[in-house]
Design an enzyme around this catalytic site. Structure first.
Site, PDB file in Angstrom:
ATOM      1  N   TRP A 280       0.839  -1.205   0.000  1.00  0.00           N
ATOM      2  CA  TRP A 280       0.000   0.000   0.000  1.00  0.00           C
ATOM      3  C   TRP A 280       0.874   1.255   0.000  1.00  0.00           C
ATOM      4  O   TRP A 280       1.903   1.311   0.667  1.00  0.00           O
ATOM      5  CB  TRP A 280      -0.881   0.001   1.242  1.00  0.00           C
ATOM      6  CG  TRP A 280      -1.510   1.325   1.576  1.00  0.00           C
ATOM      7  CD1 TRP A 280      -0.940   2.358   2.278  1.00  0.00           C
ATOM      8  CD2 TRP A 280      -2.820   1.773   1.214  1.00  0.00           C
ATOM      9  NE1 TRP A 280      -1.813   3.418   2.379  1.00  0.00           N
ATOM     10  CE2 TRP A 280      -2.979   3.081   1.739  1.00  0.00           C
ATOM     11  CE3 TRP A 280      -3.880   1.189   0.518  1.00  0.00           C
ATOM     12  CZ2 TRP A 280      -4.152   3.815   1.582  1.00  0.00           C
ATOM     13  CZ3 TRP A 280      -5.044   1.921   0.366  1.00  0.00           C
ATOM     14  CH2 TRP A 280      -5.176   3.212   0.887  1.00  0.00           C
TER      15      TRP A 280
ATOM     16  N   ASP B 282       0.317   9.087   1.038  1.00  0.00           N
ATOM     17  CA  ASP B 282       0.904  10.425   0.893  1.00  0.00           C
ATOM     18  C   ASP B 282       2.364  10.434   0.440  1.00  0.00           C
ATOM     19  O   ASP B 282       3.196   9.701   0.990  1.00  0.00           O
ATOM     20  CB  ASP B 282       0.867  11.174   2.221  1.00  0.00           C
ATOM     21  CG  ASP B 282      -0.497  11.207   2.873  1.00  0.00           C
ATOM     22  OD1 ASP B 282      -1.462  10.700   2.280  1.00  0.00           O
ATOM     23  OD2 ASP B 282      -0.588  11.748   3.983  1.00  0.00           O
TER      24      ASP B 282
ATOM     25  N   PHE C 108       4.202   8.479  10.330  1.00  0.00           N
ATOM     26  CA  PHE C 108       3.252   9.209   9.493  1.00  0.00           C
ATOM     27  C   PHE C 108       3.955  10.308   8.686  1.00  0.00           C
ATOM     28  O   PHE C 108       5.164  10.465   8.730  1.00  0.00           O
ATOM     29  CB  PHE C 108       2.134   9.773  10.354  1.00  0.00           C
ATOM     30  CG  PHE C 108       1.077   8.754  10.745  1.00  0.00           C
ATOM     31  CD1 PHE C 108       1.263   7.400  10.525  1.00  0.00           C
ATOM     32  CD2 PHE C 108      -0.105   9.158  11.336  1.00  0.00           C
ATOM     33  CE1 PHE C 108       0.302   6.460  10.882  1.00  0.00           C
ATOM     34  CE2 PHE C 108      -1.079   8.237  11.706  1.00  0.00           C
ATOM     35  CZ  PHE C 108      -0.880   6.891  11.486  1.00  0.00           C
TER      36      PHE C 108
ATOM     37  N   ILE D 200      -7.304  19.622   9.160  1.00  0.00           N
ATOM     38  CA  ILE D 200      -6.487  19.854   7.975  1.00  0.00           C
ATOM     39  C   ILE D 200      -5.322  18.880   7.996  1.00  0.00           C
ATOM     40  O   ILE D 200      -4.710  18.641   9.039  1.00  0.00           O
ATOM     41  CB  ILE D 200      -5.990  21.311   7.926  1.00  0.00           C
ATOM     42  CG1 ILE D 200      -7.141  22.234   7.498  1.00  0.00           C
ATOM     43  CG2 ILE D 200      -4.798  21.466   7.000  1.00  0.00           C
ATOM     44  CD1 ILE D 200      -6.806  23.703   7.533  1.00  0.00           C
TER      45      ILE D 200
END
Length: 432
Positions: free
Chosen positions: A14, A17, A74, A189
């Protein structure tokens, strides 16, 4: 069947971003959110790739792994300092299995651009600045006025999206400067990016409410972004988490052709992979408008011209794969159809509106998207078709991006316009 020929994608697993986009020591580096185990989100690491020209990419070993099965590395960014590459990223701990803050900001360093060592003093930002913050991630760092400047995606009380600003002299000690921007249309955001083009400060950010990338352009003054103009950075359905490169003399951006909206329908999972990056694009300001165009390096992909015409009609293309570029110049209005006997994508340009219809594009379906456009004496559409995606650029000004999954080759092209010049180029497979 659906593996791209000239877009970046993971061979297995996978991808989401783009992270840490940087031009460093003569090469373009791209990191990305990556699960090497299976084509689903989870076990998030930082994948890594490198390119000499933004077009031909080479996979490198994973750059950052989480320290625990319940953790994740992340999104974040990359910068150069003292000749070394530094990664600034969000470290995630699943709160159902771990105590303390679930999202903190951390740093890793490399001297060779391949092997990264996490900073012993991590996290460099250990908690959000105030109560009620429910998202605290995706640091994007740039150099400005002699200091490091970080923007972070956030949200307040599950009601309003925010962008937070931090500054630092050394990348390790950060000072909170405040909230520079809020968006009441979304609860949080993600992936903010603050760049300066000419005399304009431009905030690029992604919102979860519509899975879109937006921009707000104006001036950052006294701790607030005074917005003059705002809009979509891409008008299609599948462009998300856009990030610009650090270290370039122009503003180049790449986004994720996202898989959130129709993940269960995407047949690429059966091939063992999921996720595609957009083509690299250049952002520029002209006549006080933010515009986007494909980078010039993409011209090198053209292998041969397979078709050209200067009249309307329906034509059969000599193509064996969904891997080509259409360049269409026209005056006034146009209807352009690309597809086969059962599948198609339709682009329609009226006086002041461009409409793209992907509802019959393939097995994963699609949507109709539109945008107001400015008519020119001669308009130009560039369309990039690549196995499981299509990207359109109108007048080097606006973009539409879509994931599509046609089961057969798009070898029929139909065009209706009073004045038209159309060319089709077969494009190189960068993975061969």
């Amino acid at each position: 069947m659906f593996k791209p020929n000239y877009h970046f994608f993971p061979i297995t697993g996978w991808m989401n971003d783009p992270n840490g986009l940087i031009f460093w020591k003569g090469k373009y580096h791209m990191f990305y959110q990556y699960n090497p185990r299976k084509p689903e989100w989870g076990n998030i690491c930082w994948g890594h790739a490198v390119s000499d020209d933004l077009v031909h990419w080479r996979h490198l070993p994973v750059a950052l792994y989480p320290d625990d099965e319940t953790h994740g590395v992340f999104s974040g960014s990359a910068v150069e300092k003292d000749g070394k590459m530094f990664l600034v990223y969000t470290y995630y701990r699943d709160p159902t299995h771990n105590k303390g803050e679930k999202e903190t900001q951390c740093v890793a360093m490399s001297e060779n651009g391949l092997d990264f060592v996490k900073y012993d003093g991590n996290p460099v930002i250990s908690k959000p600045p105030e109560e009620g913050t429910h998202a605290f991630r995706d640091p994007k760092v740039n150099r400005s006025n002699g200091e490091w400047r970080m923007v972070l995606g956030s949200g307040k009380d599950e009601k309003i999206g925010r962008v937070l600003l931090y500054t630092s002299d050394d990348l390790f000690h950060w000072k909170y400067e405040g909230v520079i921007f809020e968006d009441e249309t979304t609860k949080e955001i993600e992936c903010p990016d603050l760049v300066r083009i000419g005399e304009k400060d431009i905030l690029i950010y992604s919102i979860t409410s519509t899975n879109s990338v937006l921009f707000s352009m104006g001036e950052l003054k006294e701790g607030k972004l005074n917005v003059e103009k705002r809009g979509l950075l891409d008008h299609g359905t599948d462009f998300y988490a856009a990030q610009t490169f650090f270290g370039t003399d122009r503003v180049v951006v790449i986004g994720w052709l996202q898989s959130w909206l129709r993940t269960g329908l995407y047949p690429t999972k059966r091939e063992g992979w999921n996720g595609v990056m957009s083509l690299p694009r250049e952002l520029y300001v002209e006549n006080n408008e933010l515009k986007v165009k494909p980078v010039d390096e993409l011209l090198a992909l053209r292998k041969r011209k397979v078709f050209e015409t200067a009249k309307s009609g329906t034509f059969l293309l000599d193509v064996k794969e969904n891997s080509y570029e259409i360049v269409c110049e026209f005056s006034g209005e146009i209807e352009l159809r690309m597809g086969n006997e059962s599948e198609e994508v339709v682009i329609t340009k009226s006086r002041d509106e461009l409409i793209v219809d992907t509802t019959r594009s393939g097995v994963s379906g699609g949507e109709v998207r539109k945008s107001t456009v400015e008519d020119e004496a001669t308009n130009r559409i560039r369309a990039f078709l690549d196995s499981c995606s299509v990207e359109f650029f109108f007048n080097d000004s606006i973009a539409f991006s879509f994931r599509i999954h046609p089961e057969n080759v798009y070898n029929i092209l139909s065009v209706k316009s009073n004045q038209v010049k159309l060319e089709v180029f077969e494009l190189e497979n960068i993975w061969l």
